[in-house]
Scaffold this active site. Structure first.
Site, PDB file in Angstrom:
ATOM      1  N   SER A 105      -0.630  -1.209   0.217  1.00  0.00           N
ATOM      2  CA  SER A 105       0.762  -1.147  -1.012  1.00  0.00           C
ATOM      3  C   SER A 105       2.439  -0.940  -0.757  1.00  0.00           C
ATOM      4  O   SER A 105       2.010  -2.029  -0.363  1.00  0.00           O
ATOM      5  CB  SER A 105      -0.350  -0.298  -2.367  1.00  0.00           C
ATOM      6  OG  SER A 105      -0.126  -0.353  -3.039  1.00  0.00           O
ATOM      7  N   HIS A 128      -1.183  -6.444  -2.009  1.00  0.00           N
ATOM      8  CA  HIS A 128      -1.370  -7.053  -3.949  1.00  0.00           C
ATOM      9  C   HIS A 128      -0.614  -6.614  -5.161  1.00  0.00           C
ATOM     10  O   HIS A 128       0.798  -6.889  -4.858  1.00  0.00           O
ATOM     11  CB  HIS A 128      -2.528  -5.697  -3.940  1.00  0.00           C
ATOM     12  CG  HIS A 128      -1.796  -4.583  -4.686  1.00  0.00           C
ATOM     13  ND1 HIS A 128      -1.423  -3.615  -5.672  1.00  0.00           N
ATOM     14  CD2 HIS A 128      -1.173  -3.381  -3.907  1.00  0.00           C
ATOM     15  CE1 HIS A 128      -1.036  -2.620  -5.747  1.00  0.00           C
ATOM     16  NE2 HIS A 128      -1.095  -2.276  -4.499  1.00  0.00           N
TER      17      HIS A 128
END
Length: 400
Positions: A105, A128
Site C-alpha cells: 500500500s 492497489h
C-alpha cells in the site's frame, strides 16, 4: 480500529502495532532508518506518523550522505505516506529503500520514490487502488468515488510511473488487479533496481493482518465483519482511541502511586503490586495475648483509614478494568457478526453475572450471522442471534 491489527488472535505472536520512533543508526556517513509498522497519522501506539518520521530525519547528522530505509510495513494512510515520501525526497542524502519483508500500500510508493529500491530475496511489494470510508447519501458516495479515481489513484500511479518509465494508465490498470509483486516481478516491472540477500516475505506478511486487502468475487471485501469504522468523538458513542488513551492515563496514575517503574507493566502486574502494598500495610505489631481475644489485632487508626482508602481505590481500579474487558467482549462479538447491536445491553448484563460462561456462549455463535453494516432497522428482534439470546435467557417480554 487499525485494520492491520489481527482480530481474535491475542494469543498469537505478531508484530505489535505500538511503534517506537524510527531508530536511526549511523555508520560513517550512512544512516539507517527502519519503517517496520503501519503508517498512521495518530502515531505512537497506532503506527508511524509523518511527524515522528520527519523528526528523526531532521535529527540526522549534517554529514550523512546516504540513508538506508529498511521497510517491512503494511502501509496505511495515503497522505501520511506522501508526507514521508516527500521528506525523504527533500533530504540531500541519497535514499536507498530496502524491502526486507513486504512494502504494501502506501509503503510501496514510499519505496518506489527512493533513489534506489532494493528487494531482498523473497520480499514483496503490494499495490492497489486507494480506498476510503465515507458516510453520506448517494451524491457523497459518487463524489468520493470520483476523487479516489481521479485524484488519489492517479497520484499514486504517477509515483510508480516516474520510477518505471511506464505510463500512469499502465499502473492504474496494475493497481486495479490488487497485485502482490515478488522481488523478481518488481525488478521486471522496473519498480525495483535489484535483488540482494535473503528475505522471507510470507513470514513478514504473517506479522500483519492483510485480509483487509482481500477481494471477494473480483471485488475487495472492504466491509469485513471484523473491521469496524471508527466512531465519532462527539458526545454520544465514544471514540475507541479516546477510550484507550483514558485507560492508559488511569493505569499510569495507579502505577505511579504504587511505585511500579515499568511503563509497559500489564494490568495483572499492577494489581499484584497493589495487593502487595495492601498486605504490607496490614502487617502490624502483635497485640499482647492477654488483652485481646483470638483473631483480633490492634491497628493504628491512620493506618486503618489508609488501608480502607487503598482497598477502595484498588476495587475501583479492578471494576474499571473488568468493565472495559467485558465491553471489549461485547464489541468483539458485534464486530464478528455474532450478536446484533439491539441485544448488546442484555448480553452485557449477563457478562456481569457469569463472564466465563457468557463469553464461551458468545464465542460458540457463528460469525457473520448478523450483518455488520446497518441496512435498516425494526422495533422487533428478528435476527438469529436474538433468537439464541431469547432461548438462553427466556423472559415474558424482550426489552427494547
Amino acid at each position: 480500529m487499525n485494520p492491520f491489527r489481527p482480530a481474535g488472535r491475542a494469543s498469537v505472536e505478531r508484530t505489535p502495532i505500538r511503534a517506537e520512533l524510527p531508530s536511526a543508526k549511523t555508520s560513517g556517513t550512512t544512516a539507517t532508518l527502519r519503517l517496520y509498522d503501519p503508517i498512521d497519522s495518530w502515531g505512537e501506539w497506532w503506527g508511524i506518523s509523518a511527524k515522528e518520521f520527519t523528526r528523526v530525519l531532521d535529527e540526522l547528522p549534517d554529514d550523512v550522505t546516504e540513508i538506508r530505509l529498511l521497510i517491512n510495513s503494511p502501509g496505511g494512510e495515503v497522505f501520511e505516506g506522501i508526507a514521508i515520501m516527500n521528506a525523504l525526497r527533500s533530504h540531500p542524502a541519497k535514499v536507498t529503500a530496502i524491502v526486507e519483508g513486504i512494502a504494501a500500500s502506501s509503503a510501496s510508493f514510499i519505496a518506489a520514490a527512493a533513489d534506489e529500491l532494493v528487494m531482498m530475496q523473497n520480499s514483496q511489494l503490494y499495490i492497489h487502488n486507494a480506498w476510503a470510508i465515507v458516510l453520506g447519501d448517494a451524491a457523497d458516495m459518487r463524489d468520493v468515488a470520483d476523487e479516489l479515481e481521479n485524484s488519489f489513484d492517479r497520484n499514486i500511479a504517477s509515483v510508480y510511473a516516474a520510477k518505471s518509465g511506464d505510463t500512469v494508465e499502465h499502473w492504474l490498470a496494475e493497481m486495479e488487479k490488487d497485485r502482490f509483486l515478488t522481488a523478481e516481478e518488481a525488478v521486471a516491472e522496473k519498480l525495483a533496481d535489484r535483488i540482494e540477500g535473503v528475505g522471507d516475505a510470507e513470514s513478514a506478511k504473517a506479522k500483519f493482518d492483510l485480509s483487509v486487502f482481500a477481494r471477494k468475487d473480483g471485488r475487495r471485501a472492504a466491509a469485513r465483519a471484523d473491521v469496524q469504522t471508527p466512531s465519532s468523538s462527539e458526545p454520544g458513542t465514544p471514540n475507541r482511541k479516546e477510550t484507550v488513551v483514558a485507560h492508559d492515563d488511569f493505569m499510569a496514575g495507579v502505577r505511579d502511586r504504587l511505585g511500579v517503574t515499568d511503563a509497559d507493566a500489564s494490568d495483572e502486574t499492577v494489581m499484584a503490586a497493589l495487593d502487595e502494598v495492601l498486605a504490607e500495610q496490614a502487617e502490624t505489631p502483635a497485640a499482647p495475648a492477654a488483652t485481646l481475644p483470638d483473631g483480633a489485632i490492634i491497628v493504628d487508626k491512620a493506618a486503618h483509614e489508609q488501608l480502607v482508602s487503598d482497598a477502595a481505590a484498588g476495587r475501583t481500579a479492578m471494576n474499571a478494568i473488568n468493565a472495559q474487558r467485558r465491553d471489549g467482549i461485547i464489541a468483539a462479538a458485534m464486530q464478528d457478526g455474532r450478536i446484533a447491536a439491539s441485544a448488546k445491553d442484555g448480553w452485557r448484563a449477563q457478562l456481569d453475572k457469569d463472564e466465563d460462561g457468557i463469553k464461551a456462549l458468545l464465542e460458540s455463535f457463528p460469525k457473520n450471522a448478523v450483518p455488520v453494516e446497518e441496512v435498516g432497522h425494526s422495533d422487533t428482534l428478528t435476527s438469529a442471534e436474538d433468537a439464541m439470546y431469547s432461548q438462553a435467557f427466556p423472559t415474558e417480554e424482550v426489552a427494547r
